[in-house]
Design a protein around this motif. Structure first.
Motif, PDB file in Angstrom:
ATOM      1  N   VAL A  62       2.921   7.544 -45.799  1.00 48.82           N
ATOM      2  CA  VAL A  62       4.086   8.424 -45.878  1.00 48.82           C
ATOM      3  C   VAL A  62       5.320   7.640 -46.327  1.00 48.82           C
ATOM      4  N   ASN A  63       5.357   6.351 -46.021  1.00 52.43           N
ATOM      5  CA  ASN A  63       6.444   5.503 -46.516  1.00 52.43           C
ATOM      6  C   ASN A  63       6.233   5.127 -47.968  1.00 52.43           C
ATOM      7  N   VAL A  64       4.996   4.855 -48.346  1.00 54.91           N
ATOM      8  CA  VAL A  64       4.692   4.546 -49.744  1.00 54.91           C
ATOM      9  C   VAL A  64       5.090   5.731 -50.623  1.00 54.91           C
ATOM     10  N   SER A  65       4.872   6.956 -50.126  1.00 55.85           N
ATOM     11  CA  SER A  65       5.259   8.142 -50.878  1.00 55.85           C
ATOM     12  C   SER A  65       6.761   8.159 -51.153  1.00 55.85           C
ATOM     13  N   ASP A  66       7.560   7.749 -50.175  1.00 59.75           N
ATOM     14  CA  ASP A  66       9.008   7.666 -50.385  1.00 59.75           C
ATOM     15  C   ASP A  66       9.354   6.624 -51.436  1.00 59.75           C
ATOM     16  N   ALA A  67       8.644   5.497 -51.431  1.00 59.42           N
ATOM     17  CA  ALA A  67       8.884   4.462 -52.435  1.00 59.42           C
ATOM     18  C   ALA A  67       8.548   4.980 -53.827  1.00 59.42           C
ATOM     19  N   ILE A  68       7.411   5.649 -53.949  1.00 64.88           N
ATOM     20  CA  ILE A  68       7.009   6.207 -55.236  1.00 64.88           C
ATOM     21  C   ILE A  68       8.055   7.193 -55.745  1.00 64.88           C
ATOM     22  N   ALA A  69       8.598   8.011 -54.839  1.00 63.89           N
ATOM     23  CA  ALA A  69       9.610   8.995 -55.225  1.00 63.89           C
ATOM     24  C   ALA A  69      10.841   8.333 -55.819  1.00 63.89           C
ATOM     25  N   MET A  70      11.065   7.073 -55.508  1.00 64.42           N
ATOM     26  CA  MET A  70      12.206   6.349 -56.055  1.00 64.42           C
ATOM     27  C   MET A  70      11.795   5.375 -57.159  1.00 64.42           C
ATOM     28  N   ALA A  71      10.552   5.528 -57.654  1.00 61.87           N
ATOM     29  CA  ALA A  71      10.045   4.656 -58.724  1.00 61.87           C
ATOM     30  C   ALA A  71      10.135   3.188 -58.314  1.00 61.87           C
ATOM     31  N   ALA A  72       9.746   2.919 -57.064  1.00 64.47           N
ATOM     32  CA  ALA A  72       9.815   1.566 -56.516  1.00 64.47           C
ATOM     33  C   ALA A  72       8.425   1.109 -56.079  1.00 64.47           C
ATOM     34  N   CYS A  73       8.143  -0.176 -56.286  1.00 67.54           N
ATOM     35  CA  CYS A  73       6.860  -0.756 -55.890  1.00 67.54           C
ATOM     36  C   CYS A  73       6.960  -1.313 -54.472  1.00 67.54           C
ATOM     37  N   PRO A  74       6.117  -0.857 -53.549  1.00 69.52           N
ATOM     38  CA  PRO A  74       6.152  -1.378 -52.174  1.00 69.52           C
ATOM     39  C   PRO A  74       5.823  -2.864 -52.138  1.00 69.52           C
ATOM     40  N   LYS A  75       6.539  -3.609 -51.285  1.00 66.86           N
ATOM     41  CA  LYS A  75       6.310  -5.056 -51.190  1.00 66.86           C
ATOM     42  C   LYS A  75       6.081  -5.516 -49.752  1.00 66.86           C
ATOM     43  N   TYR A  76       6.979  -5.146 -48.830  1.00 65.48           N
ATOM     44  CA  TYR A  76       6.932  -5.654 -47.460  1.00 65.48           C
ATOM     45  C   TYR A  76       7.160  -4.502 -46.479  1.00 65.48           C
ATOM     46  N   ALA A  77       6.701  -4.720 -45.234  1.00 68.82           N
ATOM     47  CA  ALA A  77       6.877  -3.688 -44.209  1.00 68.82           C
ATOM     48  C   ALA A  77       7.180  -4.315 -42.862  1.00 68.82           C
ATOM     49  N   LEU A  78       7.989  -3.617 -42.081  1.00 71.00           N
ATOM     50  CA  LEU A  78       8.213  -3.909 -40.669  1.00 71.00           C
ATOM     51  C   LEU A  78       7.568  -2.781 -39.880  1.00 71.00           C
ATOM     52  N   LEU A  79       6.789  -3.122 -38.871  1.00 66.37           N
ATOM     53  CA  LEU A  79       6.013  -2.131 -38.137  1.00 66.37           C
ATOM     54  C   LEU A  79       6.470  -2.023 -36.693  1.00 66.37           C
ATOM     55  N   GLY A  80       6.892  -0.824 -36.302  1.00 69.96           N
ATOM     56  CA  GLY A  80       7.184  -0.531 -34.912  1.00 69.96           C
ATOM     57  C   GLY A  80       6.066   0.323 -34.350  1.00 69.96           C
ATOM     58  N   LEU A  81       5.507  -0.073 -33.221  1.00 74.08           N
ATOM     59  CA  LEU A  81       4.326   0.615 -32.698  1.00 74.08           C
ATOM     60  C   LEU A  81       4.462   0.883 -31.204  1.00 74.08           C
ATOM     61  N   ILE A 128       9.996  -2.075 -47.509  1.00 76.69           N
ATOM     62  CA  ILE A 128      10.892  -2.695 -48.488  1.00 76.69           C
ATOM     63  C   ILE A 128      10.169  -2.677 -49.833  1.00 76.69           C
ATOM     64  N   ALA A 129      10.767  -2.004 -50.808  1.00 71.17           N
ATOM     65  CA  ALA A 129      10.165  -1.872 -52.131  1.00 71.17           C
ATOM     66  C   ALA A 129      11.147  -2.403 -53.174  1.00 71.17           C
ATOM     67  N   LYS A 130      10.649  -2.593 -54.396  1.00 71.60           N
ATOM     68  CA  LYS A 130      11.503  -3.112 -55.462  1.00 71.60           C
ATOM     69  C   LYS A 130      11.468  -2.194 -56.676  1.00 71.60           C
ATOM     70  N   SER A 131      12.633  -2.009 -57.275  1.00 72.08           N
ATOM     71  CA  SER A 131      12.747  -1.216 -58.487  1.00 72.08           C
ATOM     72  C   SER A 131      13.972  -1.665 -59.279  1.00 72.08           C
ATOM     73  N   PRO A 132      13.821  -1.925 -60.577  1.00 70.43           N
ATOM     74  CA  PRO A 132      14.991  -2.286 -61.378  1.00 70.43           C
ATOM     75  C   PRO A 132      15.946  -1.119 -61.577  1.00 70.43           C
ATOM     76  N   LYS A 133      15.430   0.128 -61.464  1.00 70.54           N
ATOM     77  CA  LYS A 133      16.261   1.312 -61.637  1.00 70.54           C
ATOM     78  C   LYS A 133      15.725   2.424 -60.745  1.00 70.54           C
ATOM     79  N   PRO A 134      16.097   2.424 -59.467  1.00 71.31           N
ATOM     80  CA  PRO A 134      15.573   3.440 -58.539  1.00 71.31           C
ATOM     81  C   PRO A 134      15.881   4.861 -58.997  1.00 71.31           C
ATOM     82  N   LEU A 135      14.929   5.737 -58.787  1.00 66.51           N
ATOM     83  CA  LEU A 135      15.097   7.151 -59.109  1.00 66.51           C
ATOM     84  C   LEU A 135      15.743   7.836 -57.910  1.00 66.51           C
ATOM     85  N   GLU A 136      16.931   8.397 -58.101  1.00 64.73           N
ATOM     86  CA  GLU A 136      17.656   9.027 -57.014  1.00 64.73           C
ATOM     87  C   GLU A 136      17.520  10.542 -57.080  1.00 64.73           C
ATOM     88  N   ARG A 137      18.201  11.223 -56.165  1.00 66.55           N
ATOM     89  CA  ARG A 137      18.123  12.683 -56.094  1.00 66.55           C
ATOM     90  C   ARG A 137      19.337  13.369 -56.717  1.00 66.55           C
TER      91      ARG A 137
END
Length: 279
Positions: A62-81, A128-137
């Motif tokens: 569900v977080n990767v989906s948010d990254a994709i929506a901004m044209a960003a490649c996922p790189k790192y994650a912090l996990l709260g459990l 945490i994802a990376k994108s040279p030009k994030p796609l916004e809303r």
């Protein structure tokens, strides 16, 4: 009453927030985009619906989906459990296996987080994802075409089946979001689209969000389509100039992604009646 919207509006008026509204936010000059999603038992799933491996996998997706929506490649994650008291070692291993599967698919490294015990299972993933030009809303323009990926409606059908005590296929998007082709697709079409977001609360809700943020209307061709109420689709809703329609179709075919042109941006505001998924 939509409690999520009430909380967000109150938080926005507090004077301590910045950048709310997109799927994530870019804060620095290193092309980093940050996003966080909760995935909680009793709100987003029931333990009888998903096994622990499926829960772990979907919590990351569900977080990767948010990254994709901004044209960003996922790189790192912090996990709260939060683990439920009484959770056994086999369930923990399944949960980790699901988290690891998603991280391996998208080349994500978990770099920190925290764990605690409680009454129910809950995961919080900061991606945490990376994108040279994030796609916004907030870049839609009048006469832009509205287009969504994939086929909508099945997640709502599967949710209703589960609520009635039935079963659904483990390949259902409600259980296992299909995101690999979407990531490749959005990166290939980034130069041709103005704005976008993922369809997590239903197409009608996402159109209302775009309308509210841009002070423009998202006019749908078939606004009473019941499939537009379906949440947890994890498809993309995009806005693109008409001149780029052929380019979008070509790249969608290359990445084996279905495209559906469903409306147009115009003057005014959208006031669709979506289904409130998380009260």
């Amino acid at each position: 009453m939509d409690l999520e919207q009430a909380f967000l509006k109150t938080l926005e008026s507090s004077g301590v927030v910045w950048g709310l509204g997109d799927d994530g936010v870019r804060l620095d000059t290193h092309q980093c985009v940050y996003m966080l999603d909760l995935f909680s038992e009793g709100v987003h799933f029931k333990r009888g619906w998903l096994n622990c491996a499926q829960i772990g996998y979907k919590a990351v997706c569900v977080n990767v989906s948010d990254a994709i929506a901004m044209a960003a490649c996922p790189k790192y994650a912090l996990l709260g459990l939060q683990l439920p008291r009484g959770c056994n070692l086999a369930e923990i291993r399944q949960l980790v296996a699901g988290i690891a599967k998603a991280c391996q698919e998208f080349k994500i490294k978990i770099v920190g987080g925290d764990t605690t015990l409680g009454k129910a299972l809950s995961l919080s993933v900061t991606l945490i994802a990376k994108s040279p030009k994030p796609l916004e809303r907030t870049k839609i323009r009048p006469k832009d075409l509205l287009v969504h990926t994939g086929k909508l409606g099945q997640s709502y059908k599967d949710l209703r089946a589960l609520l009635r005590g039935g079963r659904v296929s483990p390949k259902s998007k409600f259980v296992c979001p299909k995101l690999q082709n979407l990531l490749k697709f959005i990166l290939s079409v980034r130069p041709f689209v103005r704005a976008g977001l993922d369809i997590s609360d239903g197409l009608l809700a996402e159109c209302n969000r775009l309308s509210r943020l841009n002070k423009l209307a998202c006019k749908l061709d078939k606004p009473y389509n019941k499939a537009y109420l379906s949440g947890e689709e994890y498809e993309l809703l995009l806005s693109a100039p008409p001149r780029h329609k052929l380019a979008l179709l070509r790249r969608a075919k290359q990445q084996r992604v279905q495209l559906n042109f469903v409306g147009v941006v115009c003057r005014g505001l959208s006031h669709y009646r979506p289904k409130i998924w998380h009260a």
